[in-house]
Design an enzyme around this catalytic site. Structure first.
Site, mmCIF file in Angstrom:
data_model
loop_
_atom_site.group_PDB
_atom_site.id
_atom_site.type_symbol
_atom_site.label_atom_id
_atom_site.label_comp_id
_atom_site.label_asym_id
_atom_site.label_seq_id
_atom_site.Cartn_x
_atom_site.Cartn_y
_atom_site.Cartn_z
ATOM 1 N N ASP A 71 0.846 -1.191 0.000
ATOM 2 C CA ASP A 71 0.000 0.000 0.000
ATOM 3 C C ASP A 71 0.887 1.249 0.000
ATOM 4 O OD1 ASP A 71 -1.845 2.118 0.630
ATOM 5 O OD2 ASP A 71 -3.241 0.572 1.285
ATOM 6 N N SER A 121 -7.066 4.206 -1.510
ATOM 7 C CA SER A 121 -6.923 2.749 -1.513
ATOM 8 C C SER A 121 -8.227 2.019 -1.805
ATOM 9 C CB SER A 121 -6.374 2.267 -0.169
ATOM 10 O OG SER A 121 -5.077 2.769 0.016
ATOM 11 N N HIS A 184 -10.059 -2.852 6.341
ATOM 12 C CA HIS A 184 -9.518 -1.670 5.674
ATOM 13 C C HIS A 184 -9.712 -1.797 4.161
ATOM 14 C CE1 HIS A 184 -6.401 1.674 5.633
ATOM 15 N NE2 HIS A 184 -7.227 2.006 6.602
ATOM 16 N N HIS A 353 2.276 8.520 5.341
ATOM 17 C CA HIS A 353 1.341 9.590 5.728
ATOM 18 C C HIS A 353 1.869 10.381 6.924
ATOM 19 C CE1 HIS A 353 -1.988 9.088 3.021
ATOM 20 N NE2 HIS A 353 -2.196 7.834 3.352
ATOM 21 N N ASP A 390 -0.891 0.134 -4.798
ATOM 22 C CA ASP A 390 -2.171 0.724 -5.210
ATOM 23 C C ASP A 390 -1.998 2.151 -5.737
ATOM 24 O OD1 ASP A 390 -1.484 1.489 -2.632
ATOM 25 O OD2 ASP A 390 -3.481 1.205 -1.789
ATOM 26 N N HIS A 391 -1.091 2.903 -5.104
ATOM 27 C CA HIS A 391 -0.868 4.287 -5.513
ATOM 28 C C HIS A 391 0.486 4.712 -4.974
ATOM 29 C CE1 HIS A 391 -1.596 5.201 -1.378
ATOM 30 N NE2 HIS A 391 -2.741 4.538 -1.431
ATOM 31 N N HIS A 467 -1.111 10.988 -0.870
ATOM 32 C CA HIS A 467 -0.734 10.040 -1.919
ATOM 33 C C HIS A 467 -0.151 10.822 -3.093
ATOM 34 C CE1 HIS A 467 -4.062 7.132 -0.374
ATOM 35 N NE2 HIS A 467 -3.065 7.274 0.475
HETATM 36 ZN ZN LIG Z 1 -3.023 6.208 2.224
#
Ligand SMILES: [Zn+2]
Ligand SMILES: *[C@@H]1O[C@H](CO)[C@@H](O)[C@H](O)[C@H]1NC(C)=O
Ligand SMILES: *[C@@H]1O[C@H](CO)[C@@H](O)[C@H](O)[C@H]1NC(C)=O
Ligand SMILES: *[C@@H]1O[C@H](CO)[C@@H](O)[C@H](O)[C@H]1NC(C)=O
Length: 535
Positions: A71, A121, A184, A353, A390-391, A467
């Site tokens: 992630d 996400s 999540h 983050h 994912d990103h 992100h």
């Molecule tokens: Zn995030």
């Protein structure tokens, strides 16, 4: 010698001492003398050509498919993590490869969502697990559902199937493993259909003035709905979404549910009613004590919320991602027809983050260990392994340091204000330091800059680092791996996996459908007959 000591310990003791922390960076290692010779690089290139020529790609059906998802594992995260890995082994670092970076095929995917330039996400999970791009914050529903629109999502025509459902329909088994709460967004992409990723428990749904019956929460869907109720392995954190807010779990944390239901007990009751063996686990010891005769169904919830960061966790109570992956494969591979397993290194994202860069890199290395475990257990001949993210995130690698410079330390250069800056920094996030008379603060004067809780410096102050919108990489190994090359939409990923595994509604690599004459063939045949008749 003193500064090298932790590295030596780490190398000698392997995985168990990986939790030791490196407070003092080693003196930069020098590049090997061999690298100064032109011949060294020519030989490296010739070896690479030979390796590519010797590569054999299995064209068998992919019986097993494992998707590893880092992630927020951006491309710069990979470059920084591999450098850290090498430096922990006392090398310069830049030349190191992560285990999955040795996979034969690499591609890039575009991560934007239907209504978002920079993804979250939830919409990305819908893309890489259900094969459909949709809106920011929504999971398992198509792009007609906006985030929070319970009514739209209650129409089952908006629901999209995940690759987990395609695998189950083919008689294969399914498992999900993550270091985040199991409810999540990323793991939820395998089973949930919801307009809002935040609806992990019924309290979150009710808080919006909505009825949880119209929009069932994600934990409820996992235990009671298809396909979650058929998953053989469910490992992660997140007990709180399964327990009433009046009840404490085994570690003393309260649940979050307001419907007074104990979904862990309901999961057990459901398996009992189907007369299948099952076990609920909440600590590492129980996982390690499982004997070879594994129960048919396992639900492991090892934390109230997310699992701890690897470098901060108590190794006695929390299993590593590699340990969870190993047990999951042991369980799932009992099915002759094969399996689909989703494994997420979910906390790379959380550390980014918070601008906690060392934790983000270490979580990346932990996922790499889990990938290595999987490749040891499964043959390249019949098992497809795909590793992706994912990103991206907005961590960047600043110039210009010399070779082997501590990747977590200051750059060799200083700013126009004569102040140092770190090699790794972020364009935004909580690590902002106010400037004094237009001069940045001296981050290297902060005594703790090499500790885990030190926030990297940023340009734009934000509560949470964001992100990034860049493409992310895809690594593939196993049957039909070359299908994953190129630059393409993230939503193509499950279709490519399904093609190789011969599951799902699309085209298959192995089934007769792939060999059926195409429409073009019939048109050509018709044209031939017509031309003969007209002659
Ligand atoms: Zn995030
Ligand atoms: C999603 O759910 C959370 C929790 O109920 C809520 O705070 C948020 O406003 C919701 N988002 C939308 C767009 O409805
Ligand atoms: C449940 O499984 C056990 C052991 O496999 C078997 O002996 C028993 O008959 C089963 N009961 C039902 C109701 O199917
Ligand atoms: C920044 O701090 C480091 C460590 O205390 C010090 O060596 C250096 O001289 C400082 N640089 C400036 C420009 O203040």
């Amino acid at each position: 010698m003193v500064t090298l000591f932790p590295y030596v310990v780490a190398v000698l003791c392997g995985a168990t001492s990986a939790r030791a922390h490196w407070l003092h960076p080693a003196a930069p290692a020098a590049a090997s003398r061999a690298e100064t010779s032109a011949n060294y690089w020519a030989q490296d290139a010739q070896a690479a050509i030979n390796a590519r020529l010797e590569r054999v790609e299995s064209v068998k059906k992919a019986r097993n498919v494992i998707m590893f998802l880092g992630d927020g594992m951006s491309v710069p995260t990979l470059a920084a993590a591999r450098t850290l890995l090498g430096q922990r082994q006392g090398k310069t670092g830049e030349e190191t490869k992560l285990h999955f970076e040795t996979f034969p095929t690499i591609g890039l995917v575009k991560t934007y969502c239907v209504d978002a330039q920079i993804a979250d996400s939830a919409c990305t999970a819908t893309a890489y697990l259900c094969g459909v791009k949709n809106n920011y914050g929504a999971i398992g529903v198509d792009g007609t559902v906006r985030r929070g629109d319970c009514q739209a999502a209650s129409n089952t025509a908006t629901h999209v199937e995940s690759i987990a459902e395609w695998a189950l329909a083919d008689g294969r088994d399914v498992g999900i493993v993550t270091t985040t709460r199991i409810t999540h967004a990323s793991p939820a992409g395998t089973f949930a259909k919801t307009a809002n990723r935040t609806w992990e428990n019924d309290g979150e749904v009710s808080q919006m003035g909505l009825d949880a019956k119209d929009c069932p929460d994600i934990a409820h869907q996992l235990v009671h709905h298809h396909p979650g109720n058929k998953f053989k392995v469910i490992f992660g954190g997140g007990r709180r979404a399964f327990l009433p807010n009046t009840v404490q779990d085994d570690e003393g944390s309260y649940g979050r549910r307001i419907d007074n239901r104990d979904l862990i007990q309901e999961w057990k009751n459901d398996k009992d009613s189907r007369n299948v063996s099952h076990q609920y686990l909440w600590q590492r010891e129980q996982l390690m004590n499982l004997n070879d005769d594994l129960p048919e169904y396992m639900l492991g919830l090892f934390e109230s919320s997310h699992m701890e960061y690897h470098l901060k966790s108590d190794p006695q109570t929390e299993p590593t991602l590699a340990e969870l992956t190993e047990v999951a494969i042991q369980s799932l591979r009992r099915n002759e027809k094969g399996f689909f397993l989703f494994v997420e290194g979910g906390r790379i994202d959380h550390a980014h983050h918070d601008n906690l860069v060392e934790l983000a890199l270490d979580e990346t290395l932990e996922m790499d260990k889990a990938v290595a475990t999987a490749t040891k257990m499964l043959s390249e001949d019949d098992s497809l392994i795909v590793v992706t993210a994912d990103h991206a995130h907005v961590m960047t690698i600043n110039g210009y340091s010399g070779r082997g410079n501590d990747i977590l330390g200051p750059s060799r250069d200083v700013g126009r204000d004569r102040m140092p800056y770190m090699t790794l920094s972020y364009t935004n996030g909580p690590g902002f330091r106010p400037h004094v008379n237009d001069i940045r603060q001296n981050v290297t004067a902060e005594p703790n800059y090499r500790t885990l809780d030190w926030e990297s410096h940023v340009d734009v102050p934000l509560e949470d680092e964001t992100h990034g919108g860049d493409d992310v990489a895809v690594f593939a190994r196993g049957p039909h791996h070359s299908m994953f090359t190129g630059l393409y939409e993230q939503s193509q990923l499950p279709h490519l996996m399904a093609y190789a595994a011969c599951i799902g509604p699309g085209r298959h690599a192995c089934a007769s459908a792939a060999h059926l004459p195409s429409a073009h063939f019939f048109v050509a045949l018709l044209a031939l007959f017509t031309s003969i008749l007209l002659r």
